[in-house]
Design a protein around this motif. Structure first.
Motif, PDB file in Angstrom:
ATOM      1  N   ARG A 148      -1.651 -45.990   3.853  1.00 12.11           N
ATOM      2  CA  ARG A 148      -0.490 -45.106   3.716  1.00 12.11           C
ATOM      3  C   ARG A 148       0.792 -45.810   4.153  1.00 12.11           C
ATOM      4  O   ARG A 148       0.844 -46.486   5.175  1.00 12.11           O
ATOM      5  N   ASP A 149       1.833 -45.651   3.335  1.00 11.54           N
ATOM      6  CA  ASP A 149       3.154 -46.175   3.637  1.00 11.54           C
ATOM      7  C   ASP A 149       4.167 -45.121   3.195  1.00 11.54           C
ATOM      8  O   ASP A 149       4.553 -45.054   2.020  1.00 11.54           O
ATOM      9  N   ASP A 151       5.411 -41.950   1.716  1.00 14.29           N
ATOM     10  CA  ASP A 151       4.871 -40.985   0.761  1.00 14.29           C
ATOM     11  C   ASP A 151       3.959 -41.635  -0.276  1.00 14.29           C
ATOM     12  O   ASP A 151       3.624 -40.999  -1.283  1.00 14.29           O
ATOM     13  N   ASP A 152       3.564 -42.888  -0.034  1.00 13.23           N
ATOM     14  CA  ASP A 152       2.703 -43.614  -0.970  1.00 13.23           C
ATOM     15  C   ASP A 152       1.424 -44.072  -0.287  1.00 13.23           C
ATOM     16  O   ASP A 152       1.357 -44.207   0.944  1.00 13.23           O
ATOM     17  N   LEU A 153       0.414 -44.347  -1.115  1.00 13.71           N
ATOM     18  CA  LEU A 153      -0.752 -45.119  -0.719  1.00 13.71           C
ATOM     19  C   LEU A 153      -0.647 -46.469  -1.414  1.00 13.71           C
ATOM     20  O   LEU A 153      -0.429 -46.523  -2.635  1.00 13.71           O
ATOM     21  N   THR A 177      -9.553 -44.944   2.474  1.00 11.49           N
ATOM     22  CA  THR A 177      -8.345 -44.706   3.272  1.00 11.49           C
ATOM     23  C   THR A 177      -8.623 -44.775   4.768  1.00 11.49           C
ATOM     24  O   THR A 177      -7.686 -44.869   5.563  1.00 11.49           O
ATOM     25  N   ARG A 222       1.371 -49.215  -5.566  1.00 11.75           N
ATOM     26  CA  ARG A 222       1.882 -48.038  -4.860  1.00 11.75           C
ATOM     27  C   ARG A 222       1.615 -46.779  -5.688  1.00 11.75           C
ATOM     28  O   ARG A 222       1.966 -46.706  -6.873  1.00 11.75           O
ATOM     29  N   ILE A 225       1.407 -40.043  -2.745  1.00 16.13           N
ATOM     30  CA  ILE A 225       0.445 -39.169  -2.066  1.00 16.13           C
ATOM     31  C   ILE A 225       0.170 -37.919  -2.905  1.00 16.13           C
ATOM     32  O   ILE A 225      -0.913 -37.353  -2.880  1.00 16.13           O
ATOM     33  N   ILE A 232      -7.174 -36.126   1.732  1.00 15.81           N
ATOM     34  CA  ILE A 232      -7.338 -37.534   2.105  1.00 15.81           C
ATOM     35  C   ILE A 232      -8.561 -37.663   3.015  1.00 15.81           C
ATOM     36  O   ILE A 232      -8.778 -36.841   3.909  1.00 15.81           O
TER      37      ILE A 232
END
Length: 404
Positions: A148-149, A151-153, A177, A222, A225, A232
């Motif tokens: 996770r970064d 609002d992205d994975l 994850t 990227r 989410i 998740i």
């Protein structure tokens, strides 16, 4: 016991036949008759899907509110049988038969609104990202990571044996994850745009010469989410739900009955080889039993029953029976089957390195050319969607729980 359809079902059957007579072109019928793979080339399947979508018949089991038909088990059975007998191309199952039901069960309203309409219309083609180079039957050992970064994975890893990834618009993936006490935990179900930066596709050519499968590489891709389906780290729950539809979502019997009819016509026309009548009779009984099993399965689904372990039984019986039928088809082709002549059939994808004769002709009848290609392609049937050994293990565990 009355095994005849009632008046309403007969009227529905006539409606389906009239539609197929009007909309299914001779070119589509001819192409389907030559298919050697369980997957039609996307150009063929999507063209037919758009015709079905215009009629409103593209998703027989989906709720009406979501663009489906919400048909009964009897209607779906009749529809599938009429499609097969008329020679209609099969639709790609990745979206309509797998990801679609998952979104219906676990998707958010925003996900349904974004993904279901183009999925139904054949405007977006889907592929499946489950298996990895080191994680096939033991799917819970998958290693493709998603960190996770904001609002992205950010996804890094590889998927393999990905059907039509080279033509797909989207892929539904299982990614890791978290690393928790059980390998089934810490997995997330994620929808990824195949046009995202960092996604690359490498072809895999099968025994039959076709490029249908691929390896897909993800290099720090990227993904929002918002594209997580379910929770998740709880993607295993979603994945198990999908696999029930993948394993039990096909109807094998109508197609095998059609192939058996073609085999019988070929033998009647050629008179060779001798001594196959008893074996054809035996496999026809097995296919009839499969037909009854599938009707029972559809009835359960119409009553709201999840596929469950029945899906594993269907997958084992259907794929192994189809493989047995390919052996008879290959034997009937006799020496002509030794020639590699894909120009006389329709492969599931392009065949790299093969240049067909300019006149498109070959040696022997088209039936023989198709037999060897179908034989090779069907070897994968007992491996894909979870090996048949895995399915037997699931059934054994289920029976053990019932008897304990």
């Amino acid at each position: 016991m009355n095994l005849e359809w009632n008046a309403d079902m007969l009227a529905f059957q006539h409606e389906v036949r009239a539609f197929l007579d009007a909309e299914l072109t001779p070119e589509m019928r001819a192409a389907t008759a030559g298919m050697t793979s369980v997957y039609a080339p996307p150009s063929l399947s999507l063209a037919w899907q758009r015709i079905l979508h215009k009629k409103g018949w593209v998703a027989p089991s989906w709720p009406i509110a979501d663009g489906g038909c919400d048909w009964s088990a009897a209607q779906r059975y009749i529809f599938t049988r009429e499609l097969t007998q008329a020679g209609a191309p099969p639709l790609s199952p990745m979206g309509l038969g797998m990801c679609g039901p998952v979104l219906l069960g676990y998707g958010t309203p925003a996900q349904k609104a974004r993904f279901l309409p183009p999925m139904l219309a054949g405007e977006e083609l889907w592929c499946q990202g489950y298996s990895e180079p080191g994680s096939g039957s033991d799917l819970a050992s998958l290693q493709m990571k998603a960190v996770r970064d904001g609002d992205d994975l950010v996804c890094t890893g590889a998927k393999i044996w990905t059907t039509h990834a080279h033509e797909a618009d989207w892929i539904f993936c299982l990614v890791r994850t978290s690393r928790l006490e059980k390998p089934q935990l810490g997995i997330t179900f994620l929808l990824i745009d195949m046009r995202s930066p960092g996604v690359s596709v490498r072809p895999i050519v099968s025994l039959s010469g076709e490029h249908v499968q691929n390896q897909v590489m993800f290099d720090e891709v990227r993904v929002p989410i918002a594209n997580v389906v379910g929770e998740i780290d709880d993607g295993w729950t979603v994945a198990k739900y999908l696999m029930e539809f993948e394993r039990g979502g096909s109807m094998y019997a109508p197609s095998m009955q059609s192939r058996l009819g073609a085999l019988a016509r070929h033998l009647a026309a050629t008179g060779q080889p001798k001594g196959m009548n008893g074996r054809i009779a035996a496999i026809s009984v097995d296919i009839a039993a499969m037909d009854a099993l599938e009707l029972t399965f559809l009835a359960g689904q119409s009553a709201g029953t999840a596929p469950g372990p029945m899906a594993s039984a269907m997958k084992v019986i259907g794929t192994e029976l189809s493989q047995k039928l390919t052996e008879l088809e290959l034997e009937a082709a006799m020496p002509y089957a030794a020639a590699f002549q894909p120009q006389l059939a329709l492969a599931g994808g392009p065949i790299p390195g093969f240049v067909p004769p300019a006149d498109g002709k070959g040696v022997g009848p088209p039936y023989a050319a198709k037999a060897i290609l179908k034989y090779f392609n069907d070897r994968a049937g007992s491996i894909y969607a979870g090996t048949n050994e895995i399915q037997r293990g699931i059934l054994w565990q289920y029976l053990g729980r019932r008897n304990s």
